[in-house]
Scaffold this active site. Sequence first.
Site, PDB file in Angstrom:
ATOM      1  N   ILE A 157      77.665  37.078  23.728  1.00 43.31           N
ATOM      2  CA  ILE A 157      78.716  38.096  24.357  1.00 43.31           C
ATOM      3  C   ILE A 157      80.073  37.534  24.405  1.00 43.31           C
ATOM      4  CG2 ILE A 157      79.151  39.383  26.233  1.00 43.31           C
ATOM      5  CD1 ILE A 157      76.051  39.662  26.699  1.00 43.31           C
ATOM      6  N   ASP A 182      82.862  26.337  26.818  1.00 47.28           N
ATOM      7  CA  ASP A 182      81.304  26.504  26.770  1.00 47.28           C
ATOM      8  C   ASP A 182      80.852  24.953  27.106  1.00 47.28           C
ATOM      9  OD1 ASP A 182      79.568  28.648  24.823  1.00 47.28           O
ATOM     10  OD2 ASP A 182      78.436  26.546  25.524  1.00 47.28           O
ATOM     11  N   ASP A 208      81.347  22.598  31.866  1.00 52.48           N
ATOM     12  CA  ASP A 208      80.222  23.141  32.689  1.00 52.48           C
ATOM     13  C   ASP A 208      80.741  23.794  33.947  1.00 52.48           C
ATOM     14  OD1 ASP A 208      78.113  23.340  34.332  1.00 52.48           O
ATOM     15  OD2 ASP A 208      77.419  21.460  34.030  1.00 52.48           O
ATOM     16  N   SER A 247      73.783  41.603  35.860  1.00 55.75           N
ATOM     17  CA  SER A 247      72.662  42.138  34.550  1.00 55.75           C
ATOM     18  C   SER A 247      71.677  43.261  35.283  1.00 55.75           C
ATOM     19  CB  SER A 247      71.739  40.798  34.670  1.00 55.75           C
ATOM     20  OG  SER A 247      70.504  41.245  33.704  1.00 55.75           O
ATOM     21  N   TYR A 253      67.029  33.871  38.637  1.00 54.61           N
ATOM     22  CA  TYR A 253      68.430  34.712  37.680  1.00 54.61           C
ATOM     23  C   TYR A 253      68.643  36.009  38.374  1.00 54.61           C
ATOM     24  CZ  TYR A 253      70.031  37.144  33.649  1.00 54.61           C
ATOM     25  OH  TYR A 253      70.886  37.476  32.546  1.00 54.61           O
ATOM     26  N   LYS A 306      72.044  37.133  39.892  1.00 53.72           N
ATOM     27  CA  LYS A 306      72.586  38.273  39.255  1.00 53.72           C
ATOM     28  C   LYS A 306      73.149  39.347  40.371  1.00 53.72           C
ATOM     29  CE  LYS A 306      73.459  36.936  35.020  1.00 53.72           C
ATOM     30  NZ  LYS A 306      74.846  36.550  34.628  1.00 53.72           N
ATOM     31  N   VAL A 320      70.056  42.397  25.921  1.00 51.19           N
ATOM     32  CA  VAL A 320      70.730  42.021  24.839  1.00 51.19           C
ATOM     33  C   VAL A 320      70.348  41.465  23.738  1.00 51.19           C
ATOM     34  CG1 VAL A 320      73.251  41.227  24.051  1.00 51.19           C
ATOM     35  CG2 VAL A 320      72.830  41.936  26.422  1.00 51.19           C
ATOM     36  N   GLY A 374      69.533  39.219  20.428  1.00 47.72           N
ATOM     37  CA  GLY A 374      70.343  37.742  19.967  1.00 47.72           C
ATOM     38  C   GLY A 374      69.381  36.740  20.284  1.00 47.72           C
TER      39      GLY A 374
END
Length: 261
Positions: free
Chosen positions: A23, A42, A64, A144, A157, A161, A190, A192
């Site tokens: 993304i 990144d 990071d 998310s 997670y 989120k 998503v 990928g």
Amino acid sequence: MSTTQAQGPSPQRVLITAAASGIGLQTALDFVQDGARVFICDADALALQRTLAAHGSLAGMVCDVSQEAQVAALFRQGLQHLGGLDVLVNCAGIAGPTATVAEMAFADWRQCLSVNLDGTFLCCRAAAQVMGPQGSGAIVNLSSTAGLYGFPRRAPYASAKWALRGLTKTLAQELGPRGVRVNCVCPGSVEGERMDRVIAAEAAKTGQTEEAVRTLFTQTASLRTFVSAQDISNTIRFLASAQGARISGQEIVVDGNTETL
């Protein structure tokens, strides 16, 4: 008759985290196509090197986002390159462990929250210190659909989120009087490489085939399909554009209408 020509709007100055792939990369390339100047980061040094070599319109550095000193360096270098900051897109995040709360290691819990939540906080704080005084700017956080529902075997997670929604709402209230808008986008599943890894981990944990898990993910959405990185990029850029000038504090869900996780 005067030969002076009217000047068009200045290019947007955009900083995007975790943009060597997925993304983040799609959004970065689309912003460039729109005429923006873009600086990316990144945590994967090799992926970043490949991306910058392949796309000369982008500049960036390894970072990071869970490390405070590295985020400070990112904003120093990014702002120096861009000459300021108009848009921050927080894409950085990790999937975290696939395990029930009862069997989860605390270190795995903390790592997931550190990248997904602490990293977004650090970047938002740095951006707020720039955008607030200048009286303009747009921040887009990536939450998310996991932040809208519970998510079995993905507690850290989902928790991170979910928390990003609260951070977004609060920051929108703090910065709104100074002309800065803050929103979050909640992608569904998503398509990928990252989604492929999530599916593989879920299949290994539950004993199902990867194809069965993949089908289950699509069947949970009314449109019966994954969304794409392009779908998310389109929404991010709208929120950061003049067309989204009166949108702030919102959670924009791009998921084909998730019915359950």
